[in-house]
Each structure stands twice: as C-alpha cells, then as structure tokens.
Design an enzyme around this catalytic site. Structure first.
Site, PDB file in Angstrom:
ATOM      1  N   ASP A 158       0.828  -1.200   0.000  1.00 45.10           N
ATOM      2  CA  ASP A 158       0.000   0.000   0.000  1.00 45.10           C
ATOM      3  C   ASP A 158       0.865   1.254   0.000  1.00 45.10           C
ATOM      4  OD1 ASP A 158       0.833  -0.586   2.698  1.00 45.10           O
ATOM      5  OD2 ASP A 158      -0.603   0.915   3.398  1.00 45.10           O
TER       6      ASP A 158
ATOM      7  N   GLU B 157       0.063  -1.019   5.695  1.00 43.76           N
ATOM      8  CA  GLU B 157       1.180  -0.539   6.524  1.00 43.76           C
ATOM      9  C   GLU B 157       1.095   0.960   6.761  1.00 43.76           C
ATOM     10  OE1 GLU B 157       5.244   0.985   7.489  1.00 43.76           O
ATOM     11  OE2 GLU B 157       3.942   1.473   5.784  1.00 43.76           O
TER      12      GLU B 157
END
Length: 362
Positions: free
Chosen positions: A70, A122
């Site tokens: 991400d 994350e």
C-alpha cells in the site's frame, strides 16, 4: 531462476503504475501474485489481502521477507525515464518488495524456505502485518523499507498516538469558567514536561519526541491530535497512566501505542547483508530510524532477528519527488541475492539457533 534486469524493471514499473492506497491493494496484489508465479514462486493472496510467495526447501529454516504493497493516499503521476522511475510507492516501498521478489526467485535450490509477503495497510493500521501473528515461525526476517542500497536499518522508534478532547459549558470568554482551548493547551504542556523529565541518550533515537499533528477548537470545544515518537525501553504504561490522570475533565483516546525496536548489528541477517555489501565494494552503513514500520509490529510475536533493507532514499517517502534510480534498484537486488545465500548457509550451519535468540534484540 535469475530474473533479468528487463523483467525486474517491468515488475517495478507495473507495480508502481497500479494505484494502491491503503484499503485498495487488490489489483496490485493480483499483479504481484502472477509475477511471483512467473518467477517460480508459489503464490496466493490470503484472507487479509496480503500477497504471499514461497520458494526453496520447505524443510529448511524459514527466511521471511516482509514488504508492503500500500501507499499513502496522495498520488503522483508515474514517469518512467531512462535512469529512474518517478511515482508513488517507487521508494515506499514497492521498490523494496520487487527487490525481494527478484532476489528470492534465485533461491529455488537454497537449503532454506523463503517467504515473500507484500502486506496491506502498513501506511494505515498495519492490519496486514498484524494478521500474520501465529502463522509463521521465521528464523530470520528482512523488512522491506528504503534504507538505500548501501545501508541497513536495525531499529525503529515506537509511537503513541491519540486525541485529547475538551468540552466546556458556554460562557463569556472573560468570565470565571473553564475554557476548552486553554485546558487543551495546559494538558499538552503537562505531557511535554513529563517527556522532558525522561532519561535521554545522545540523539533523537534515544529520546521521546512529542508533536501535535492537528489542533482545533475554541472556548467551548477543543480537540488536540498528538503523536509521541518513543525510544527503546520507554514505559508506555506509565505514560498512558500519567496522561489519563492529567486529562482531567477532558476525554483522552489512544489510537496507537507500539514499542520501539532495535536489533543487534551482529544478528545473522545484519551480518549477511554487511558481508554482501562489502563484497560489492560498498561501505556498509548501519542506521536507526525515528519513524515506525511493520518491524515494530511483527517483532512482538516473531522471536527472530530482523533487519530492514531496500533501495531508495527514505527522505523521499510521501514526498512529491518520490523516485527510484534503476541503478540502485538493480544493485539492491544483487546485494540481497548474495545476502540471502549467505544467510541461508549460516542458518543451516548454526541449527539449532534458538540458543542465540536472546542476543539478537537490544
């Protein structure tokens, strides 16, 4: 198989071209799963959305390579030039994950099992990393974050984040009653004073650093969003108890409280990377970071030595200039490939390795 530079470059470009802010990682996960299969890793996407590839000896020790897929929500145009790739995620941290995939692809005959994980979330709540608890028992972990190709990271500060809210009855601002904005400011001054009284070392990594990310309000209602970066050994429970006691008539919400982590520079993965850097005529740099990453999360439940490694300048994380030079990306793949061979040989030679575990973490 040895991944060609052309295939390695295409992997990175294609991954960065797919927008994947936290919560929207499905498309890039499917791409990476397909490329892992093309590079001889068996792959799947788990129930959380993490993309996972495996290769090597299933009966050997496990070396786990943990990256994330991400990005932050502020996107950038992707520009592929002759010498570098500009785009969101090129540095933080698709570059590191693509490096992991390419290096692991060459480990098919190694005496260890290699697991590459591209975790979701994350940049938000680390939900992908948190979901890995109880699923693996790695002997060593390399976390994919930009360290620069000639450096490793052995520690990250922890973080306490939350919100203080104060509500007061309406009244004249010059009257004798309480004032929400003043009370919020006073609360923060007591927090800063508490942190100043904590023992500190010689640098930013050794001391608690408080900051306000957002503050708003007036005499009736005030809201203060705060962030405290904390060092190794910081008493989180003591701080939370103090903050709760000082919140008075306000409302204190803690959104995140995660410990700092630091591993020895002589741990097996650190030694392997340092040796590979020297073999590549690089002067190894050993770093600690004032931010946090998934290493802080997984170190709570994986009793294994850890280090972070990946191409790119971390100063470009989240910036409008985020870009990764191809020369550094290719160099990182070569260095990591050599380090995985060294680490695999050491773990096999040192079995059983459980007796060493207490020396890895500082």
């Amino acid at each position: 198989m040895k991944v060609s530079r052309e295939d390695a470059r295409n992997l990175l470009v294609d991954a960065v071209r797919i927008s994947s802010p936290s919560g929207h990682e499905q498309e890039v996960a499917r791409l990476l799963a397909d490329r892992m299969e093309a590079f001889n890793l068996s792959s799947h996407i788990d129930e959380m959305g993490n993309v996972i590839g495996e290769i090597g000896d299933t009966h050997g020790p496990t070396i786990l390579l943990l990256g994330h897929i991400d990005t932050i929500t502020t996107l950038l145009p992707v520009i592929d030039t002759e010498d570098r790739l500009l785009g969101r995620g090129s540095v933080d941290a698709k570059g590191a994950l693509c490096c992991f995939i390419c290096a692991a692809a060459a480990m098919v005959s190694a005496p260890c099992k290699f697991i590459v994980i591209g975790a979701v979330g994350e940049e938000a709540d680390s939900r992908g990393a948190r979901s890995l608890e109880g699923k693996y028992e790695p002997s060593a972990v390399i976390v994919g974050e930009p360290s620069a190709a000639d450096a490793i990271v052995i520690g990250y500060k922890g973080k306490i984040g939350g919100v203080y809210t104060r509500l007061c009855q309406p009244g004249h601002i010059a009257g004798p009653g309480t004032n929400a904005a003043i009370d919020a400011s006073q609360f923060w001054r007591t927090i800063e004073a508490y942190l100043r009284d904590q023992p500190i070392g010689g640098g930013m990594f050794e001391r608690a650093e408080p900051s306000i990310s957002r503050i708003s309000g007036d005499a009736i209602m005030a809201e203060l969003h705060f962030d405290v970066r904390i060092p190794v050994g910081f008493d989180i429970s003591g701080f939370l108890n103090y903050a709760a006691n000082k919140s008075g008539s306000g409302f204190l919400r803690i959104d995140e409280a995660i410990s700092a982590v630091e591993f020895s520079r002589s741990s097996p993965p650190a030694r392997a990377l340092i040796a590979s850097l020297r073999a590549a005529s690089q002067d190894p740099k050993i770093k600690v970071k004032t931010g946090t990453c998934d290493m802080n999360v997984v170190s709570r439940f994986w009793d294994a030595p850890m280090v972070a490694y990946g191409p790119g300048d971390s100063k470009l994380d989240h910036s409008l200039e985020e870009n990764l030079p191809y020369a550094e990306y290719f160099k990182a793949i070569e260095i990591l490939s050599d380090a995985l061979r060294r680490l695999s040989a050491e773990l096999i030679a040192d079995q059983p390795i459980s007796e060493l575990q207490s020396t890895w973490r500082r």
